[in-house]
Design a protein around this motif. Structure first.
Motif: not given
Ligand code: KG4
Ligand code: ZN
Length: 374
Positions: A24-36, A45-53
């Motif tokens: 939605s803004c300046d982080e491209t992010a994807a993750a897998v979360v388990r809900r028991d 897993s939790n992957v975040v790529r920031s676009q600050w550069d």
């Protein structure tokens, strides 16, 4: 869209895995979360790529650059989230993506990717409100259950919300002009500290005297629980002009004085919000206080929140900084919470640049980059 209206009581007792996508803004992010089945969440897993550069040279987020940067890497980020989780799409129960509010180009990239994956994998799609995801994060990190009071302080939003239940949010206060993160970023820009401004202001403030400059405490003492930071920013500008040229110590003192003004204003607004929340719940009992959004990473603000929570007799929960700023895990978790309550979205669900958490609250127009802050 009406996703929230479809909510009912949680019906699933089994463990589920949700892939969450945030753009939605300046982080491209994807993750897998388990809900028991017992309601506990685990970040697989939790992957975040920031676009600050990409944005640094412009001193702020440029929407077109953001959209292109999301498009350039979203597939790799999603693949990485799945491979870090050692899972294929067939092991995923639902795909959640931020559908708003935010910059429309980025939202379209993430939501369209989620739709394509849902279609290809024959999986249910859950459209998530970005603000709801911030609001629900404390359930993932600390197992906090509604009702609770949530202070959201980010680059695009500043509001205090009564989380009555998953999908039922009452906005108690919002900024009438700039978001708090925006005020940090503009102050940093004014002082030549670079982008993003929040962490830079905080670093300098550590060596500063918070009492050196008398800055306004916006809206302090007002009956409502709204926020305002545009006047404070103007006062900082005036002070900087008066004191120019600034020594390193002057800069540190401006930063510390700015943080002190912000914290005093936020504490005052929270006490008002607590009163409004108790009235709304019809009971005079403290509810947990939860902080979210990038500015919640600020240490002085954290200390202020501790003191305020103590004063209110409330327990304070502040998720770790990496989960306060934008990330995919919060989207996956909100998606899981909504999924188990029956939400399913169709492939024609639309991205929404503006999507207030509390649809019944009157819009308040902010003057900042991202438009309405309501
Ligand atoms: O939640 P977030 O990552 O993105 C939005 O949804 O906006 O918040 C980013 C904002 C930026 O304005 C950044 O300057 C601010 O959070 N921020 C901070 C700190 N870390 C990030 N502000 C003050 N102190 C910090 N340590
Ligand atoms: Zn955010």
């Amino acid at each position: 869209m009406g996703g929230f209206k479809k909510f009912r009581r949680a019906t699933l007792a089994r463990s589920i895995r949700v892939l969450g996508i945030e753009t939605s803004c300046d982080e491209t992010a994807a993750a897998v979360v388990r809900r028991d089945g017992d309601g506990r969440g685990v970040i697989v897993s939790n992957v975040v790529r920031s676009q600050w550069d990409e944005h640094r040279a412009f001193g702020g987020v440029v929407p077109e650059i953001a959209a292109r940067a999301h498009a350039a890497c979203i597939d790799v980020i999603v693949e990485q989230a799945l491979s870090n989780a050692e899972l294929g799409l067939t092991s995923i129960d639902a795909i959640a993506a931020t559908a708003g509010p935010g910059l429309i180009g980025g939202l379209l990239v993430g939501l369209t990717t989620a739709k394509a994956l849902a279609h290809a994998g024959g999986l249910p799609l859950v459209a998530v409100n970005h603000l709801a995801a911030h609001a629900l994060t404390a359930g993932l990190t600390d197992g906090v259950r509604p009702p609770y009071l949530m202070l959201l302080v980010s680059g695009g939003h500043t509001q205090v919300v009564l989380v009555k239940d998953v999908g039922i949010y009452l906005r108690l206060g919002t900024t009438i002009d700039d978001a708090l993160g925006e005020a940090f970023d503009k102050t940093a820009k004014l002082l030549g500290l670079g982008f993003p401004g929040g962490p830079a202001v905080e670093r300098r403030a550590r060596a500063g005297d918070p009492a050196r400059f008398a800055l306004p405490r916006p809206l302090k003492g007002r009956d409502d629980a709204n926020f305002s930071f545009a006047g404070l920013k103007t006062a900082v500008r005036r002070q900087v002009q008066l004191s120019a040229p600034l020594s390193d110590q002057d800069i540190a003192d401006v930063c510390a004085s700015f943080e002190a003004a912000v914290c005093e204003s936020v504490a005052d607004r929270l006490v008002r919000a607590d009163r409004l929340a108790r009235d709304a719940m019809g009971r005079d009992q403290a509810m947990p206080l939860v902080a979210a959004g990038g500015v919640a990473a600020n240490q002085r603000l954290r200390r202020t929140l501790e003191v305020t929570a103590d004063r209110l007799g409330a327990r304070l929960y502040v998720p770790p900084p990496a989960l306060c700023t934008d990330n995919g895990a919060m989207i996956a978790w909100a998606g899981a919470e909504q999924f188990i309550r029956g939400q399913r979205d169709t492939l024609d669900v639309a991205a929404r640049a503006r999507w207030p958490l509390d649809e019944t609250a009157a819009p308040v127009l902010g003057g900042g980059k991202q438009g309405a802050k309501a």
